[in-house]
Scaffold this motif. Sequence first.
Motif, PDB file in Angstrom:
ATOM      1  N   UNK A 148      19.190   3.633 -12.931  1.00 47.14           N
ATOM      2  CA  UNK A 148      17.880   3.147 -12.516  1.00 47.14           C
ATOM      3  C   UNK A 148      16.872   3.544 -13.577  1.00 47.14           C
ATOM      4  N   UNK A 149      17.046   3.041 -14.779  1.00 44.27           N
ATOM      5  CA  UNK A 149      16.292   3.501 -15.940  1.00 44.27           C
ATOM      6  C   UNK A 149      14.800   3.236 -15.896  1.00 44.27           C
ATOM      7  N   UNK A 150      14.375   2.231 -15.128  1.00 42.73           N
ATOM      8  CA  UNK A 150      12.945   1.923 -15.092  1.00 42.73           C
ATOM      9  C   UNK A 150      12.159   2.923 -14.262  1.00 42.73           C
ATOM     10  N   UNK A 151      12.854   3.784 -13.515  1.00 39.58           N
ATOM     11  CA  UNK A 151      12.179   4.907 -12.850  1.00 39.58           C
ATOM     12  C   UNK A 151      11.515   5.763 -13.930  1.00 39.58           C
ATOM     13  N   UNK A 152      12.238   6.009 -15.001  1.00 42.07           N
ATOM     14  CA  UNK A 152      11.726   6.778 -16.137  1.00 42.07           C
ATOM     15  C   UNK A 152      10.552   6.052 -16.795  1.00 42.07           C
ATOM     16  N   UNK A 153      10.686   4.753 -17.014  1.00 43.64           N
ATOM     17  CA  UNK A 153       9.642   3.995 -17.701  1.00 43.64           C
ATOM     18  C   UNK A 153       8.351   3.976 -16.878  1.00 43.64           C
ATOM     19  N   UNK A 154       8.479   3.794 -15.556  1.00 43.40           N
ATOM     20  CA  UNK A 154       7.298   3.813 -14.687  1.00 43.40           C
ATOM     21  C   UNK A 154       6.625   5.184 -14.728  1.00 43.40           C
ATOM     22  N   UNK A 155       7.429   6.236 -14.813  1.00 42.95           N
ATOM     23  CA  UNK A 155       6.862   7.588 -14.888  1.00 42.95           C
ATOM     24  C   UNK A 155       6.165   7.820 -16.221  1.00 42.95           C
ATOM     25  N   UNK A 156       6.732   7.326 -17.312  1.00 40.62           N
ATOM     26  CA  UNK A 156       6.051   7.432 -18.611  1.00 40.62           C
ATOM     27  C   UNK A 156       4.672   6.777 -18.548  1.00 40.62           C
ATOM     28  N   UNK A 157       4.582   5.654 -17.836  1.00 36.76           N
ATOM     29  CA  UNK A 157       3.324   4.899 -17.751  1.00 36.76           C
ATOM     30  C   UNK A 157       2.436   5.329 -16.584  1.00 36.76           C
ATOM     31  N   UNK A 158       2.880   6.333 -15.820  1.00 36.20           N
ATOM     32  CA  UNK A 158       2.137   6.832 -14.649  1.00 36.20           C
ATOM     33  C   UNK A 158       1.852   5.707 -13.652  1.00 36.20           C
ATOM     34  N   UNK A 159       2.833   4.854 -13.441  1.00 33.95           N
ATOM     35  CA  UNK A 159       2.726   3.742 -12.502  1.00 33.95           C
ATOM     36  C   UNK A 159       3.375   4.150 -11.181  1.00 33.95           C
ATOM     37  N   UNK A 160       2.603   4.713 -10.291  1.00 33.92           N
ATOM     38  CA  UNK A 160       3.151   5.235  -9.045  1.00 33.92           C
ATOM     39  C   UNK A 160       3.768   4.135  -8.180  1.00 33.92           C
ATOM     40  N   UNK A 161       3.097   2.997  -8.063  1.00 37.67           N
ATOM     41  CA  UNK A 161       3.639   1.897  -7.272  1.00 37.67           C
ATOM     42  C   UNK A 161       4.958   1.390  -7.823  1.00 37.67           C
ATOM     43  N   UNK A 162       5.024   1.232  -9.146  1.00 36.98           N
ATOM     44  CA  UNK A 162       6.266   0.772  -9.772  1.00 36.98           C
ATOM     45  C   UNK A 162       7.357   1.846  -9.660  1.00 36.98           C
ATOM     46  N   UNK A 163       6.970   3.106  -9.755  1.00 34.57           N
ATOM     47  CA  UNK A 163       7.936   4.199  -9.590  1.00 34.57           C
ATOM     48  C   UNK A 163       8.586   4.117  -8.209  1.00 34.57           C
ATOM     49  N   UNK A 164       7.779   3.881  -7.178  1.00 36.51           N
ATOM     50  CA  UNK A 164       8.307   3.766  -5.819  1.00 36.51           C
ATOM     51  C   UNK A 164       9.224   2.554  -5.714  1.00 36.51           C
ATOM     52  N   UNK A 165       8.802   1.411  -6.270  1.00 36.85           N
ATOM     53  CA  UNK A 165       9.647   0.208  -6.247  1.00 36.85           C
ATOM     54  C   UNK A 165      10.986   0.446  -6.926  1.00 36.85           C
ATOM     55  N   UNK A 166      10.947   1.046  -8.109  1.00 36.28           N
ATOM     56  CA  UNK A 166      12.178   1.267  -8.873  1.00 36.28           C
ATOM     57  C   UNK A 166      13.097   2.266  -8.165  1.00 36.28           C
ATOM     58  N   UNK A 167      12.506   3.256  -7.517  1.00 34.66           N
ATOM     59  CA  UNK A 167      13.319   4.212  -6.761  1.00 34.66           C
ATOM     60  C   UNK A 167      13.964   3.529  -5.569  1.00 34.66           C
ATOM     61  N   UNK A 168      13.220   2.666  -4.884  1.00 37.55           N
ATOM     62  CA  UNK A 168      13.791   1.923  -3.755  1.00 37.55           C
ATOM     63  C   UNK A 168      14.928   1.014  -4.226  1.00 37.55           C
ATOM     64  N   UNK A 169      14.773   0.398  -5.395  1.00 38.39           N
ATOM     65  CA  UNK A 169      15.827  -0.459  -5.953  1.00 38.39           C
ATOM     66  C   UNK A 169      17.073   0.373  -6.268  1.00 38.39           C
ATOM     67  N   UNK A 170      16.863   1.579  -6.792  1.00 37.84           N
ATOM     68  CA  UNK A 170      17.983   2.470  -7.092  1.00 37.84           C
ATOM     69  C   UNK A 170      18.700   2.895  -5.807  1.00 37.84           C
ATOM     70  N   UNK A 171      17.938   3.202  -4.769  1.00 36.36           N
ATOM     71  CA  UNK A 171      18.535   3.563  -3.483  1.00 36.36           C
ATOM     72  C   UNK A 171      19.368   2.399  -2.943  1.00 36.36           C
ATOM     73  N   UNK A 172      18.893   1.171  -3.106  1.00 41.26           N
ATOM     74  CA  UNK A 172      19.666  -0.006  -2.671  1.00 41.26           C
ATOM     75  C   UNK A 172      20.976  -0.119  -3.439  1.00 41.26           C
TER      76      UNK A 172
END
Length: 196
Positions: free
Chosen positions: A64-88
């Motif tokens: 779920x590599x975009x979790x890292x990218x969202x965190x680099x960009x401080x995108x909290x909403x995208x971080x949550x989305x990417x984490x939910x995608x990883x959980x799926x």
Amino acid sequence: RVLGVAQVEVTLQQERTSVDGNAADDNPGQTPPLKTVPTLAEMTRAALNVLDNDPDGLFLMVEGGAIDWASHDHQLGRLIEETMDFVSAIEAVAAWVEANSNWNETLVVITADHETGYLTGPGSNPDWKPVQNNGKGKLPGVEWFTDEHTNSLVPLYVRGAGADAFKKAATHTDPKRGKYLDNTDIGKIIGTLLSK
């Protein structure tokens, strides 16, 4: 052999343009996902569908590599989305194990190679505070301390054949989180299990 190339330039969904043109401020789900891009769970199921044809078994790594990218960009909403995608994607793997294998012959390891952003609750300087629950439907209160990788401990979840080896390797102790292992031990343990 199978190769999938998504119709995006950089990430699957994380860098899509939001309705207002500013992805950093998006709430999870506010901007519809790109319909031409598969989810991580869909790609995971597709990989398992091909790899499970080998009678000798399989090894699959899903990131779920975009979790890292969202965190680099401080995108909290995208971080949550990417984490939910990883959980799926994790749920897709567990469903595959239940339907096509069993936990006595299959090992699933879930972890991260590092933390990014040193995400904490608001007002954490100088003392760490937990992420703030702002109620259902609202983004949690957070504070970022860097846009780089950190040495913070990351979770490790293991289930299935050989899982005890990870518990035995957890010989270090963190006063707040308890026992942990060095991340390089994960690869060593998997290599030992694969050689059996």
